[in-house]
Motif scaffolding. Sequence first.
Motif, mmCIF file in Angstrom:
data_model
loop_
_atom_site.group_PDB
_atom_site.id
_atom_site.type_symbol
_atom_site.label_atom_id
_atom_site.label_comp_id
_atom_site.label_asym_id
_atom_site.label_seq_id
_atom_site.Cartn_x
_atom_site.Cartn_y
_atom_site.Cartn_z
ATOM 1 N N LYS A 1 1.083 9.132 -5.718
ATOM 2 C CA LYS A 1 2.720 10.831 -5.358
ATOM 3 C C LYS A 1 3.186 10.934 -6.229
ATOM 4 O O LYS A 1 3.413 12.197 -6.951
ATOM 5 N N ILE B 1 -7.711 7.392 -2.080
ATOM 6 C CA ILE B 1 -6.771 8.177 -2.930
ATOM 7 C C ILE B 1 -6.875 8.182 -4.250
ATOM 8 O O ILE B 1 -6.583 8.534 -5.010
ATOM 9 N N MET C 1 -3.562 12.305 2.765
ATOM 10 C CA MET C 1 -3.560 10.644 2.961
ATOM 11 C C MET C 1 -3.087 10.918 4.201
ATOM 12 O O MET C 1 -3.712 10.136 5.377
ATOM 13 N N VAL D 1 0.367 -1.600 0.446
ATOM 14 C CA VAL D 1 0.310 -0.330 0.076
ATOM 15 C C VAL D 1 1.109 1.373 -0.236
ATOM 16 O O VAL D 1 0.242 2.059 -0.732
ATOM 17 N N LYS D 2 1.916 0.868 0.962
ATOM 18 C CA LYS D 2 2.369 2.439 0.599
ATOM 19 C C LYS D 2 2.940 3.064 -0.501
ATOM 20 O O LYS D 2 3.867 3.684 -1.147
ATOM 21 N N THR E 1 -11.952 13.282 -3.528
ATOM 22 C CA THR E 1 -11.584 12.370 -2.287
ATOM 23 C C THR E 1 -12.731 11.622 -1.419
ATOM 24 O O THR E 1 -12.196 10.372 -1.032
ATOM 25 N N LYS F 1 2.110 1.948 -3.239
ATOM 26 C CA LYS F 1 0.688 2.428 -4.392
ATOM 27 C C LYS F 1 1.208 3.729 -4.622
ATOM 28 O O LYS F 1 0.645 4.293 -5.035
ATOM 29 N N ILE F 2 1.124 4.750 -2.862
ATOM 30 C CA ILE F 2 0.883 5.825 -2.808
ATOM 31 C C ILE F 2 1.852 6.368 -2.920
ATOM 32 O O ILE F 2 1.787 7.572 -3.731
#
Length: 85
Positions: free
Chosen positions: A15, A51, A30, A7-8, A70, A10-11
């Motif tokens: 970004k 996200i 986030m 998940v990190k 969002t 992908k974020i």
Amino acid sequence: MEIPTDVKEKILKLKNKLPEDKQDRFVSNMKGGFEKLTESNMTSSALIGAILGSVIDFIPGSGFVSDDWTEIGAAIGAFIGYRKD
């Protein structure tokens, strides 16, 4: 709550795809969302929806339908996660 590594990643990828002037706002949005999380399908799905909604918010021209992608993404994600729980 520990955020899974995938998940990190992908974020961070999302970004990095944003214009540099929008990246700080994305990160702050986030961080605010992570403070409210607990372990469940509903919250993780809401996070993913938020996200995706944030990314849509940054697309030029997406505001003609709504400026709250969002929140819309988080709500749809939360509903999907609630149904899974």
